[in-house]
Scaffold this active site. Structure first.
Site, mmCIF file in Angstrom:
data_model
loop_
_atom_site.group_PDB
_atom_site.id
_atom_site.type_symbol
_atom_site.label_atom_id
_atom_site.label_comp_id
_atom_site.label_asym_id
_atom_site.label_seq_id
_atom_site.Cartn_x
_atom_site.Cartn_y
_atom_site.Cartn_z
ATOM 1 N NE ARG A 146 -5.818 1.070 6.851
ATOM 2 C CZ ARG A 146 -5.946 -0.171 6.385
ATOM 3 N NH1 ARG A 146 -5.477 -0.447 5.169
ATOM 4 N NH2 ARG A 146 -6.545 -1.108 7.085
ATOM 5 C CG ASP A 178 -0.686 3.195 4.221
ATOM 6 O OD1 ASP A 178 0.173 2.348 3.922
ATOM 7 O OD2 ASP A 178 -1.733 2.919 4.813
ATOM 8 C CE1 TYR A 230 -4.461 1.116 1.135
ATOM 9 C CE2 TYR A 230 -3.736 3.345 1.666
ATOM 10 C CZ TYR A 230 -3.786 1.992 1.953
ATOM 11 O OH TYR A 230 -3.146 1.510 3.069
ATOM 12 C CG ASP A 242 -2.018 -1.060 1.110
ATOM 13 O OD1 ASP A 242 -2.270 -1.527 -0.012
ATOM 14 O OD2 ASP A 242 -2.604 -1.415 2.150
ATOM 15 C CG HIS A 275 -0.694 11.272 -3.860
ATOM 16 N ND1 HIS A 275 -0.067 12.273 -3.157
ATOM 17 C CD2 HIS A 275 0.217 10.258 -3.960
ATOM 18 C CE1 HIS A 275 1.165 11.896 -2.854
ATOM 19 N NE2 HIS A 275 1.361 10.694 -3.324
ATOM 20 C CD GLU A 316 1.695 0.977 9.744
ATOM 21 O OE1 GLU A 316 2.176 -0.173 9.779
ATOM 22 O OE2 GLU A 316 1.934 1.839 10.610
#
Length: 845
Positions: free
Chosen positions: A323, A98, A321, A96, A368, A100
């Site tokens: 998150r 982000d 996505y 992903d 984004h 994490e």
């Protein structure tokens, strides 16, 4: 040679592989492959004797984290990835986008040590075009994002482990604490304190039923002789009286009734008519926090349920996505939304120019783009192939995205003031109307509110045509009593909103925080959607406020997030920040050590409630209160279902008086001569044979069936309960007894360990030996099997099926002989294979 792509989950791998050329192999890491240890024994032996071993972070040498691969599943995944990497000519890390995800990619590189070209591949949706673009625009791992994630993880460990340990020692075992969790709990406690301090104010007004040329409408009293009448907003919440400086008229019951009598038969006329035209615009497309809020309000989903379902929608290529704290939409998405809206609602309903939203978030963007349907063209919910909760959540996202590109709604509000002359004074009533002239975006989506009254105010209300001087007929006037209301308790949705607005935590963490504070009703229990803080929550928050005030301060915690964002942008140092927070003189480590010495255990368990004259404590078995009365100390357990804001000594005295009635002597058992008692304990009513004498064998007890009223239990009935288990005879094969009894889960007959349920309690006392043998003779495979609530797939390690089953203790996941209960409040529909594997892993530890 192949090209290896690594993602987090098998579901994501399966979807991505469809869009890649045949020489690409996609495998899953199954989430984080390594993490900080949970206990010392997981550390390499050379670290286990270090003073900092329990933290898993070398606080003496630049806060170096000691990462470990903690479970067999991760070890097997790493082994398979290494084996596959030997065959690959390139490695793509497609976790992903982000922090994490960036950290997972970094950990994979650290563990796999690839000798082939390695590329970071990021995308915000799993569609063919997005995957192709991501392949062409790879980059290196962003070390600043990794440093930020690592700083957050270490910070949470430095706070959570020592603080949780302190709470265990000072208040109660199994308590946990954390940066964001503690702030969230304090917000709940603060609201409960406000409710306890609140003083109700009472006021009256009049509602008139009016008729204009056959059209009926209502109007409310607003002023008398030029002075506005008091409403709820005019009261002081601390006194229940009109706030100082308010120039209003308080209408009480006597005045309302007098005015009611005088209005009868008088003429009503229109004094003024005011109209106002205005427009309303749609809200921005969803980000993580607003999706959680709206799914809670509209669909009744918890934050964790919402994120679990959104994860599945993302991994199956349905949405972008999930998150993200960005409300931005790509040009492609704007075009797709406008096209879908035009096709569904028509050209007039689509705004002339695209609407552009900008994020209000102070922090670095986790992604984004906002959460929206995936792809260059949006798939309508009806054609999505989805069902159940996945369809409902997708429908919500789809409609919200379309609405943000649709035209403003146009409305007209009308305010009509009507006057009646009473004893030379002008008594004014007001009627409000609302008409939608053009629905615009409302045709697709209207945001919900946590305030029911606000939603009612937005509803359409039509008034008949009226002009100044018109007469109207009054058909009825009703006096109405009002009470001011304390501030509403938080729901998950409104709590998430407060945390987001304060900049506390990150939206991606809110779901886990909500689950943590409601797990086992430790810090908050749910009543419908409402979150009510427990007495334990009060004790913990009081301790933190006294000894660690910064940790439960919204602004302080928000600044911590800003500091972490600076690290993510490469503007701050991870080591310097952690040193300043933890190691400096007077910093957190010193505070923990001081707390261990200074905090008195007994005082830490005391809960201080305003205007409560008893001593309230959190004990091993729950909250209890003590007070002096009639020369004695009275002590009683406090029912958890009484919210702290509503607890009174009077109520506890009633409970104490009721408890003093127990136990009740019902008479003597003719066989033993012992007294038979009826008692009411923590786990319900029961009967007891003989007195409980310290040092002697406990007397025999038997539960009173739940359908029996206590006042109906007499000596004969009590002896019947005590006679259980009822021996019906011996089994012909082994001579072992056949018994009938009432157990924790209801009535049954049994032979050794073979239990068979009975359909009602009465059968325990009437069933014959022959009937019991008939039940026991039925093959076991005809007995009720556990219902499969959801099939999750196969365990990657053993290949065995993993399902969610319906058990007597509630739903649970099953892998072979391992059963793991679902956390409280988690819906079986929301379970995923990955989450089930985590639960099973925890169970196997």
């Amino acid at each position: 040679m192949s090209k290896l792509v690594i993602v987090e989950s098998p579901a994501k791998a399966k979807t991505i592989e469809k869009y890649l050329p045949g020489d690409f192999r996609v495998l899953a890491s199954l989430g984080h492959v390594r993490d900080l240890p949970d206990k010392k024994s997981q550390l390499p032996k050379k670290y286990q004797k270090e003073d900092w071993a329990s933290l898993g972070v070398d606080i003496e040498h630049e806060f170096e984290p000691i990462y470990v691969v903690k479970d067999k599943r991760s070890k097997k995944a790493i082994s398979e990835l290494k084996s596959e990497l030997k065959k690959a000519e390139e490695l793509y890390l497609a976790t992903d986008e982000d922090r994490e995800g960036e950290a997972i990619s970094w950990h994979l590189v650290e563990l796999l040590n690839p000798k082939v070209p390695t590329r970071r591949m990021v995308f915000h949706e799993i569609t063919k075009s997005a995957i192709q673009e991501a392949l062409e625009q790879t980059r290196d791992i962003d070390v600043h994002l990794v440093q930020s994630q690592e700083a957050r993880r270490i910070l949470d460990r430095l706070v959570g482990f020592p603080l949780s340990g302190l709470l265990w020692k000072k208040i109660a075992p199994k308590l946990s604490a954390g940066r964001v969790q503690s702030v969230a709990v304090r917000v709940l406690v603060e609201r409960e304190r406000e409710r306890r301090a609140f003083r109700t104010g009472t006021y009256w007004d009049l509602k008139a039923a009016l008729d204009k040329d056959g059209s009926k409408f209502d109007a409310d009293l607003v002023s008398i002789d030029g002075t506005r009448i008091a409403s709820g907003k005019d009261f002081d919440k601390d006194t229940g009286k009109i706030a100082e400086g308010k120039d209003v008229l308080l209408v009480e019951e006597e005045m309302a009734n007098e005015l009611l009598d005088k209005l009868e038969g008088l003429d009503w006329r229109v004094q003024s008519v005011k109209k106002r035209q205005y427009t309303t615009s749609p809200k921005a497309p969803f980000i993580t926090s607003t999706l959680q809020q709206e799914a809670s309000r509209k669909l009744g989903m918890s934050a964790s349920q919402t994120m679990s379902i959104a994860q599945r929608l993302y991994e199956s290529g349905k949405i972008t996505y999930m998150r993200t704290d960005s409300v931005n939409l790509s040009k492609q998405a704007v075009t797709a939304a406008r096209k879908a809206a035009r096709e569904q609602y028509g050209d007039d309903y689509v705004r002339d120019e695209p609407r552009i939203y900008s994020s209000k978030s102070k922090g670095a963007q986790e992604a984004h783009e906002a959460i929206r349907p995936a792809g260059e063209e949006f798939v309508s919910p009806k054609k999505s192939g989805l069902s159940g909760r996945e369809l409902k959540l997708y429908d919500l996202i789809y409609k919200r995205t379309l609405a943000c590109q649709m035209a403003d709604a146009k409305k007209t509000s009308t305010s009509v003031e009507l006057v009646v002359d009473v004893d030379g004074k002008e008594v004014v009533f007001r009627a409000n109307g609302l008409k939608t002239d053009f629905a615009g975006f409302i045709s697709a989506y209207l945001e919900s509110s946590d305030d029911p009254e606000a939603e009612l105010a937005d509803q359409e209300k039509h008034l008949p045509p009226m002009k100044e001087g018109d007469g109207v007929d009054c058909t009825d006037v009703e006096p109405i009593r009002h009470e001011t209301k304390p501030p509403a308790r938080y729901t998950e949705a409104s709590l998430v909103k407060v945390l987001e607005e304060a900049g506390v935590g990150r939206p991606s963490t809110y779901a886990s925080i909500m689950s943590t504070i409601t797990r086992d009703d430790r810090y908050a229990r749910k009543q419908g959607k409402t979150l009510i803080p427990t007495y334990t929550a009060f004790a913990v928050v009081e301790l933190l406020e006294d000894y660690f005030p910064g940790l439960v301060d919204l602004q302080f915690t928000a600044r911590m997030e800003d500091d972490l964002d600076e690290i993510a942008r490469g503007e701050g140092s991870k080591v310097e920040y952690l040193h300043q927070f933890y190691r400096d003189e007077g910093a957190f480590d010193d505070q923990i050590k001081s707390g261990e010495e200074e905090i008195d255990n007994e005082e830490a368990r005391v809960v201080h409630l305003s205007d409560f004259p008893a001593t309230l404590r959190v004990g091993r078995f729950g909250p209890y209160a003590e007070w002096e009365a009639d020369g004695e100390t009275k002590k009683i357990d406090v029912p958890e279902d009484i919210p702290p804001a509503d607890l009174t000594l009077e109520h506890l005295e009633e409970l104490y008086a009721e408890r003093e009635q127990w136990p009740k002597a019902l008479g003597e058992d003719p066989e033993t001569g012992k007294t038979v008692f009826l008692n009411n304990g923590r786990y319900g009513p029961y009967v007891q044979l003989g007195e409980r004498i310290k040092g002697e064998k406990k007397p025999k007890t038997a539960s009173v069936p739940p359908n029996v009223e206590l006042h109906d239990v007499d000596l004969d009935q009590a002896l019947t309960y005590l006679s259980l288990p009822r021996v019906l005879g011996e089994h012909p094969e082994d001579g072992k007894p056949i018994e009938a009894a009432i157990g924790r889960y209801g009535p049954y007959v049994r032979h050794k360990r073979d239990y068979r349920n009975l359909d009602n309690v009465d059968k325990v006392f009437t069933i014959t030996y022959e009937e019991a043998m008939e039940i026991l003779s039925q093959p076991k495979n005809n007995r009720r099997r556990r219902k499969v609530l959801k099939e999750l797939g196969k365990d990657p390690e053993s290949g065995k099926e993993i399902n969610v089953l319906d058990g007597r203790y509630g739903p649970y996941v099953k892998l072979g002989k391992t059963n793991a209960s679902l956390p409280k409040g988690v819906n079986p529909e929301d379970m995923t294979l990955e989450k089930a594997l985590e639960l099973i892993k925890e169970k196997q530890k």
